[in-house]
Design a protein around this motif. Sequence first.
Motif, PDB file in Angstrom:
ATOM      1  N   VAL A 124      -0.091   7.073  -6.538  1.00 43.27           N
ATOM      2  CA  VAL A 124      -1.174   8.019  -6.240  1.00 43.27           C
ATOM      3  C   VAL A 124      -0.614   9.421  -6.002  1.00 43.27           C
ATOM      4  O   VAL A 124      -1.010  10.374  -6.674  1.00 43.27           O
ATOM      5  CB  VAL A 124      -2.006   7.549  -5.021  1.00 43.27           C
ATOM      6  CG1 VAL A 124      -3.091   8.567  -4.705  1.00 43.27           C
ATOM      7  CG2 VAL A 124      -2.625   6.200  -5.301  1.00 43.27           C
ATOM      8  N   ALA A 125       0.338   9.546  -5.076  1.00 47.17           N
ATOM      9  CA  ALA A 125       0.838  10.890  -4.741  1.00 47.17           C
ATOM     10  C   ALA A 125       1.574  11.522  -5.911  1.00 47.17           C
ATOM     11  O   ALA A 125       1.568  12.741  -6.063  1.00 47.17           O
ATOM     12  CB  ALA A 125       1.735  10.815  -3.523  1.00 47.17           C
ATOM     13  N   SER A 126       2.208  10.691  -6.758  1.00 46.06           N
ATOM     14  CA  SER A 126       2.938  11.261  -7.889  1.00 46.06           C
ATOM     15  C   SER A 126       1.984  11.655  -9.013  1.00 46.06           C
ATOM     16  O   SER A 126       2.397  12.288  -9.973  1.00 46.06           O
ATOM     17  CB  SER A 126       3.947  10.245  -8.408  1.00 46.06           C
ATOM     18  OG  SER A 126       3.262   9.128  -8.891  1.00 46.06           O
ATOM     19  N   PHE A 144       0.817  -1.212   0.000  1.00 48.28           N
ATOM     20  CA  PHE A 144       0.000   0.000   0.000  1.00 48.28           C
ATOM     21  C   PHE A 144       0.852   1.264   0.000  1.00 48.28           C
ATOM     22  O   PHE A 144       0.596   2.198  -0.756  1.00 48.28           O
ATOM     23  CB  PHE A 144      -0.941   0.004   1.213  1.00 48.28           C
ATOM     24  CG  PHE A 144      -1.886   1.175   1.226  1.00 48.28           C
ATOM     25  CD1 PHE A 144      -3.083   1.111   0.548  1.00 48.28           C
ATOM     26  CD2 PHE A 144      -1.570   2.338   1.907  1.00 48.28           C
ATOM     27  CE1 PHE A 144      -3.958   2.188   0.538  1.00 48.28           C
ATOM     28  CE2 PHE A 144      -2.435   3.420   1.903  1.00 48.28           C
ATOM     29  CZ  PHE A 144      -3.632   3.351   1.220  1.00 48.28           C
ATOM     30  N   ASP A 145       1.896   1.273   0.847  1.00 49.16           N
ATOM     31  CA  ASP A 145       2.686   2.507   0.952  1.00 49.16           C
ATOM     32  C   ASP A 145       3.447   2.808  -0.342  1.00 49.16           C
ATOM     33  O   ASP A 145       3.575   3.971  -0.734  1.00 49.16           O
ATOM     34  CB  ASP A 145       3.630   2.456   2.164  1.00 49.16           C
ATOM     35  CG  ASP A 145       4.401   1.163   2.232  1.00 49.16           C
ATOM     36  OD1 ASP A 145       4.007   0.217   1.532  1.00 49.16           O
ATOM     37  OD2 ASP A 145       5.399   1.091   2.966  1.00 49.16           O
ATOM     38  N   MET A 180       0.832   4.036  -2.846  1.00 42.87           N
ATOM     39  CA  MET A 180       0.361   5.355  -2.405  1.00 42.87           C
ATOM     40  C   MET A 180       1.380   6.432  -2.767  1.00 42.87           C
ATOM     41  O   MET A 180       1.043   7.485  -3.297  1.00 42.87           O
ATOM     42  CB  MET A 180       0.154   5.288  -0.886  1.00 42.87           C
ATOM     43  CG  MET A 180      -0.541   6.464  -0.301  1.00 42.87           C
ATOM     44  SD  MET A 180      -2.217   6.555  -0.904  1.00 42.87           S
ATOM     45  CE  MET A 180      -2.429   8.311  -0.827  1.00 42.87           C
ATOM     46  N   LYS A 181       2.652   6.128  -2.484  1.00 43.46           N
ATOM     47  CA  LYS A 181       3.675   7.144  -2.702  1.00 43.46           C
ATOM     48  C   LYS A 181       3.997   7.330  -4.186  1.00 43.46           C
ATOM     49  O   LYS A 181       3.986   8.453  -4.688  1.00 43.46           O
ATOM     50  CB  LYS A 181       4.957   6.749  -1.951  1.00 43.46           C
ATOM     51  CG  LYS A 181       6.055   7.785  -2.068  1.00 43.46           C
ATOM     52  CD  LYS A 181       7.239   7.440  -1.204  1.00 43.46           C
ATOM     53  CE  LYS A 181       8.312   8.513  -1.320  1.00 43.46           C
ATOM     54  NZ  LYS A 181       9.563   8.090  -0.693  1.00 43.46           N
ATOM     55  N   TYR A 182       4.259   6.218  -4.872  1.00 43.14           N
ATOM     56  CA  TYR A 182       4.790   6.333  -6.229  1.00 43.14           C
ATOM     57  C   TYR A 182       3.727   6.425  -7.315  1.00 43.14           C
ATOM     58  O   TYR A 182       4.002   6.869  -8.414  1.00 43.14           O
ATOM     59  CB  TYR A 182       5.721   5.158  -6.531  1.00 43.14           C
ATOM     60  CG  TYR A 182       6.965   5.171  -5.681  1.00 43.14           C
ATOM     61  CD1 TYR A 182       7.737   6.325  -5.594  1.00 43.14           C
ATOM     62  CD2 TYR A 182       7.356   4.051  -4.966  1.00 43.14           C
ATOM     63  CE1 TYR A 182       8.868   6.353  -4.812  1.00 43.14           C
ATOM     64  CE2 TYR A 182       8.491   4.065  -4.190  1.00 43.14           C
ATOM     65  CZ  TYR A 182       9.250   5.222  -4.108  1.00 43.14           C
ATOM     66  OH  TYR A 182      10.363   5.253  -3.341  1.00 43.14           O
ATOM     67  N   ILE A 209      10.226   6.571 -11.663  1.00 41.61           N
ATOM     68  CA  ILE A 209      10.263   6.127 -10.272  1.00 41.61           C
ATOM     69  C   ILE A 209      11.466   5.237 -10.006  1.00 41.61           C
ATOM     70  O   ILE A 209      12.260   5.478  -9.097  1.00 41.61           O
ATOM     71  CB  ILE A 209       8.964   5.341  -9.927  1.00 41.61           C
ATOM     72  CG1 ILE A 209       7.731   6.200 -10.181  1.00 41.61           C
ATOM     73  CG2 ILE A 209       9.006   4.828  -8.495  1.00 41.61           C
ATOM     74  CD1 ILE A 209       7.596   7.410  -9.298  1.00 41.61           C
TER      75      ILE A 209
END
Lengths: 269, 248
Positions: free
Chosen positions: A166-168, A158-159, A162-164, A221
Amino acid sequence: MAEGERSPRQLLVIGVVGGLVGIYLANYLNSMTNTAWFSFFAALGAVLAVFWGADAVRRVASYGLGTGVPSIGMLSLGAGQVAVLLGLAVAMNLKVHWAAPIIALILAAIIGIVNGVMARRVIKMNIAIMEMSMTEIAMAASLIILGFSTAIAGGFAFDLIMKYVVASGFIIAVFIVGGMAMLHPFNACLGPDERQKRTLNLALSTGFIAMLVAGIAAGAINGIQAAVPTMIIAIFGWIIYYLRFFADTKEDAAAVLSTGLLPKEEEVA
Amino acid sequence: MVWFSLLYWVWIILGGILIGAGVHFIPVGGAPAAMSQATGVGTGTTMLAAASGLTGLIGAGSAYASSGGNFAYTIVMGGVSAALMISVLAFIANVMYVYGAGVPLASAKVKYDPITKWRQDLYVSRGTEGHGTPMSSFISGIIGAFLAGVGGALVYFALAASYAGISGFNATFGGYPAPYYVSLAAAFAIGIFFLNCVMASYNIGGTIEGFHDPKFRRLPKSIVASLVVSAVGGLFALLIVVMLPGGI
């Protein structure tokens, strides 16, 4: 079903098994070797999910949705996206990291059934296979999103996603490009002379284009390790299946019968 | 155990219903309108919804960020941005219909335009269902886009406010100014927006002229469908808060 066509069940197995195997291979080979060289497996899995999803779109949209083929693709991608992120979060909460893709698939099926029941029973669309198709398309959509997301992030924790992803902001690219890959083939081929083989060859070709986009994002990424294999496979896959689609188009076009020339003015009168 | 706020779930459902209802006001012409053979903007609901809905979301998102999460400002900005986008779309399409295709703007569903009281049927070419976006469809579109934009902003606000509480979601990716929770809320708001607008467009069979169209009476069915679809979608989206009690 015409001769030489793949049955819905056969395609379901290809999509689900192919998609899941690709996602698992990418995640575990990457984490075992501590590199990102194997990210392309997840993108290949997503291409197989596109293959399955495009056939499900083809079956339901051939009834005539009244709103254009893209509508059902976008609806399912919206559902699949919520299901994927919740599935990953559930797996993290229950500490069953390995089960995340399967949980996401089940959640996507639930949301797909709800959509199908609403469309058929409440809105009263006269399409007998609506529930089944909505479920299949939402499941395919969840595998497409998870597959390309795994290819970009290098794993399906998930993390990481989420980071690479969704947040990007790559989630929106995955959403739109993955959706286009699934809905475009039937949208382009529909008509009385539509044939499964041609539509599905186009589906693989658009799937590889989506994989190319995922490869570019993966490069941002995880660098060359993730980008180069994904992009090389995507380019070759795209060329191969686009040429096959082109050959199918020429083959099918030769079967169109001539209606003769327009009558001359004096003949009409 | 961390639980999500029930109020936010209600907002998502209400937002979904507003999005579904908004689509019924928007003059969607579909493929026939693209050939100026039907009234409305010449594209499908999916594209119109993406255009005005995403503009509404950008408006709502920037208002949310710049006002520090002010509810009224976010909601109104969402509605106004979407309404602005649909009026630009309909206006530019009208310019093309009138000066490009050379057709008058007319509705085939009513004899007199409900707002201007101008005669319509004389200007509808034979064999067509009207052309362009006449006055009442235009006004109807602005109302619809405002409703849908408000709905989308409600969904976004509820999700962003819910996710902002998850620990670790305040981090940003690299040098991006937007924290995690904004990205997740935006992505899900788009998903829930598409769910509702496609359901509504199935209800109208792909094309509608606006509030004066007889198909507008099908609205109650769409409200039920939107209610259920956004209740399930919203529940799934909000359960993420429950599933991440310790953050990431």
